[in-house]
Design a protein around this motif. Sequence first.
Motif, short mmCIF file in Angstrom:
data_model
loop_
_atom_site.label_atom_id
_atom_site.label_comp_id
_atom_site.label_asym_id
_atom_site.label_seq_id
_atom_site.Cartn_x
_atom_site.Cartn_y
_atom_site.Cartn_z
N ALA A 8 0.87 -1.18 0.00
CA ALA A 8 0.00 0.00 0.00
C ALA A 8 0.90 1.23 0.00
CB ALA A 8 -0.90 0.00 1.23
N CYS A 39 -4.61 1.95 0.65
CA CYS A 39 -4.88 0.59 1.10
C CYS A 39 -4.49 -0.38 -0.01
CB CYS A 39 -6.35 0.43 1.46
SG CYS A 39 -6.73 -1.18 2.17
N THR A 45 -10.05 -2.97 5.23
CA THR A 45 -8.96 -2.20 5.83
C THR A 45 -8.74 -0.93 5.02
OG1 THR A 45 -7.92 -4.24 6.57
CG2 THR A 45 -6.55 -2.25 6.52
N THR A 46 -8.57 0.18 5.70
CA THR A 46 -8.38 1.46 5.02
C THR A 46 -7.07 2.11 5.45
OG1 THR A 46 -9.59 2.65 6.75
CG2 THR A 46 -10.86 1.88 4.84
N GLY A 47 -6.63 3.08 4.66
CA GLY A 47 -5.45 3.86 5.03
C GLY A 47 -5.81 4.88 6.10
N ALA A 82 -2.17 3.06 10.78
CA ALA A 82 -3.16 2.18 10.16
C ALA A 82 -2.81 0.73 10.46
CB ALA A 82 -3.19 2.40 8.64
N SER A 84 -2.16 -2.94 8.95
CA SER A 84 -1.73 -3.51 7.68
C SER A 84 -2.87 -4.32 7.07
CB SER A 84 -0.52 -4.42 7.94
OG SER A 84 -0.05 -4.94 6.72
N GLY A 86 -3.28 -1.50 5.36
CA GLY A 86 -3.47 -0.06 5.18
C GLY A 86 -2.19 0.71 5.50
#
Length: 211
Positions: A8, A39, A45-47, A82, A84, A86
């Motif tokens: 990412a 991401c 999962t997001t950044g 974040a 991971s 992300g």
Amino acid sequence: SNGATVGATGGARGSLINSTQFNFDTLFFGGNGGGAGGCGNANATTGAAGGAGAGALKISAVSIVFEANTSILANGGAGANATSPGAGGGGGSGGVVYLVSQQNVQFAANVTINSLGGIAGTGGASGGQGDNGVIRIDYGGDLIGNGQFSPSPTFVDTNSTSAQAQLEKFSSDISCGVVPREGMNSSFWQIFLGFGIAALFIKRKKSPQLK
């Protein structure tokens, strides 16, 4: 710096402000925020969010005196972390501290002025470190004492910023070795009268005494 890329992409740094965009007279603003992390897959999962840019502070006074242990901090916000895969957010850039004194700027002990970039957020990839801001100090008198600055400030002596200011600072109504024009007539007649009186006394002394 920009964020790293490991599956990412980390958040980008706050963009720099170049000299054509920024000056202290017409465009006075704070730092830029860091970019959000990306991401690396299609799951939930997001950044992480980027850090906020620091603000801008201007203090203008006849004189500025910092008491001991005073701090002015215009530091950028940290990028968020974040999970991971992300990526962490980028740090916000430092802000602006602008001090303008007509006379002296005096620093007591342990005075700190900072305008630092925010730290990078972590995650599957780290965000970018925020860049430093700007510290500028204009003074018309003297700098007294020493402060602790980060980054290094720009000092501007307003008494020497122009040729006209220098001329006004060192000019005088009387030039070296020159008699002022308005006093020439009186000085001339005073000297003439003095020589005349001296000549009369000399002539009288040389003349034979009358009996």
